[in-house]
Scaffold this motif. Structure first.
Motif, PDB file in Angstrom:
ATOM      1  N   UNK A 174      39.727  10.381 -49.875  1.00 54.46           N
ATOM      2  CA  UNK A 174      39.626  11.731 -49.312  1.00 54.46           C
ATOM      3  C   UNK A 174      38.623  12.865 -50.028  1.00 54.46           C
ATOM      4  N   UNK A 175      37.901  12.416 -50.853  1.00 51.91           N
ATOM      5  CA  UNK A 175      36.923  13.222 -51.632  1.00 51.91           C
ATOM      6  C   UNK A 175      37.637  14.545 -52.047  1.00 51.91           C
ATOM      7  N   UNK A 176      38.992  14.397 -52.735  1.00 49.35           N
ATOM      8  CA  UNK A 176      39.450  15.486 -53.213  1.00 49.35           C
ATOM      9  C   UNK A 176      38.876  16.052 -54.286  1.00 49.35           C
ATOM     10  N   UNK A 177      38.288  17.474 -54.098  1.00 42.38           N
ATOM     11  CA  UNK A 177      37.619  18.237 -54.974  1.00 42.38           C
ATOM     12  C   UNK A 177      38.266  18.596 -56.459  1.00 42.38           C
ATOM     13  N   UNK A 178      39.492  18.604 -56.311  1.00 41.84           N
ATOM     14  CA  UNK A 178      40.060  19.047 -57.407  1.00 41.84           C
ATOM     15  C   UNK A 178      40.722  17.714 -58.165  1.00 41.84           C
ATOM     16  N   UNK A 179      40.234  16.473 -57.902  1.00 46.92           N
ATOM     17  CA  UNK A 179      40.653  15.257 -58.457  1.00 46.92           C
ATOM     18  C   UNK A 179      40.005  14.820 -59.501  1.00 46.92           C
ATOM     19  N   UNK A 180      40.403  14.639 -60.880  1.00 50.60           N
ATOM     20  CA  UNK A 180      39.372  14.127 -61.939  1.00 50.60           C
ATOM     21  C   UNK A 180      38.950  12.650 -61.528  1.00 50.60           C
ATOM     22  N   UNK A 181      39.541  11.902 -60.688  1.00 51.65           N
ATOM     23  CA  UNK A 181      39.311  10.702 -60.295  1.00 51.65           C
ATOM     24  C   UNK A 181      37.914  10.778 -59.636  1.00 51.65           C
ATOM     25  N   UNK A 182      38.124  11.671 -58.439  1.00 57.61           N
ATOM     26  CA  UNK A 182      37.035  11.690 -57.431  1.00 57.61           C
ATOM     27  C   UNK A 182      35.710  12.444 -58.224  1.00 57.61           C
ATOM     28  N   UNK A 183      36.017  13.264 -59.202  1.00 56.88           N
ATOM     29  CA  UNK A 183      34.664  13.833 -60.153  1.00 56.88           C
ATOM     30  C   UNK A 183      34.139  12.689 -60.972  1.00 56.88           C
ATOM     31  N   UNK A 184      34.937  11.700 -61.255  1.00 57.45           N
ATOM     32  CA  UNK A 184      34.118  10.522 -61.986  1.00 57.45           C
ATOM     33  C   UNK A 184      33.501   9.643 -61.107  1.00 57.45           C
ATOM     34  N   UNK A 185      34.174   9.372 -60.001  1.00 52.53           N
ATOM     35  CA  UNK A 185      33.518   8.596 -58.837  1.00 52.53           C
ATOM     36  C   UNK A 185      31.994   9.335 -58.680  1.00 52.53           C
ATOM     37  N   UNK A 186      32.005  10.816 -58.373  1.00 51.74           N
ATOM     38  CA  UNK A 186      30.867  11.488 -58.079  1.00 51.74           C
ATOM     39  C   UNK A 186      29.751  11.454 -59.031  1.00 51.74           C
TER      40      UNK A 186
END
Length: 249
Positions: A174-186
């Motif tokens: 979902x590319x959730x901008x407030x997600x720590x998981x997504x920030x790591x992925x990015x």
């Protein structure tokens, strides 16, 4: 890692759990349903005759089979024995045409109302629930021995890891901008590996010098980052389980 960020990833349930009623999902995305259990992620589906309300059968759906069911308006399930999708009635002709799909207040069970063609049960019975337990008949007791009871996994390590895996995967998709998981992925694989290494060192230090509670906390952080790595590398929990099972002697 930031503790509050990792805790955020464990917020697995929707905020509207206070509304305990069946929700019609015929026209909404299947991704709103919480799937759990062994890969590919399964959810029990109760199949009911839409005219008589008679319960016909119980089967399991994966995300893919639920999506196909909604697209074709016929029931598709996941076979746990064959480990593949199957369309009810594809070979027998006893098809089920979907009239409505609902899910329960915990988002973990489906109710599928269908128009049944022929019989629902592979035995030739109209419904799979043709066996009756007479609790006033003592002779019924031996029949209970044939029932297959599953170990209760509620709150177990397997369920928690499975839900965490699904949550991390959904938030990255979902590319959730407030997600720590997504920030790591990015930030990429190198950053994930770096954090994994840092957490591993913290586990070693806590095990050597800290109390049990602190060690448990650090191990939880390490497991979380391992799950992020699994999702990043597209490795399922079942892949790990199969590998461990193959090492049994």
């Amino acid at each position: 890692m930031k503790k509050k960020d990792s805790k955020m990833e464990n917020n697995l349930k929707n905020d509207d759990k206070n509304k305990c009623k069946g929700e019609n999902i015929t026209n909404i995305s299947e991704k709103s349903i919480v799937l759990s259990g062994s890969a590919p992620g399964l959810i029990p589906a109760i199949i009911q005759d839409f005219k008589t309300n008679e319960v016909l059968m119980l089967a399991y759906m994966s995300r893919e089979s639920l999506e196909k069911s909604m697209q074709t308006q016929t029931t598709w399930f996941w076979s746990r024995s064959r480990k593949s999708l199957w369309n009810k009635g594809e070979t027998s002709g006893n098809s089920q045409f979907i009239k409505e799909i609902r899910y329960d207040c915990d988002n973990d069970t489906l109710l599928v109302k269908v128009q049944q063609v022929g019989n629902a049960c592979h035995t030739g019975n109209k419904t799979c629930f043709f066996n009756i337990i007479d609790f006033n008949d003592k002779k019924t007791a031996p029949a209970l021995e044939s029932l297959k009871f599953f170990k209760n996994r509620n709150g177990s390590g397997f369920e928690v890891l499975s839900e965490l895996y699904d949550t991390v995967n959904r938030r990255i998709e979902a590319q959730a901008q407030d997600s720590y998981s997504y920030s790591l992925h990015g930030k990429g694989l190198d950053e994930i590996l770096k954090k994994l290494g840092e957490e591993a060192i913290e586990v070693i230090l806590a095990s050597k010098h800290q109390e049990k509670k602190r060690t448990i906390s650090e191990i939880a952080d390490l497991l979380y980052h391992l799950v992020v790595l699994l999702v990043e590398k597209k490795i399922s929990l079942d892949d790990i389980s199969d590998e461990l099972s193959s090492r049994r002697k």
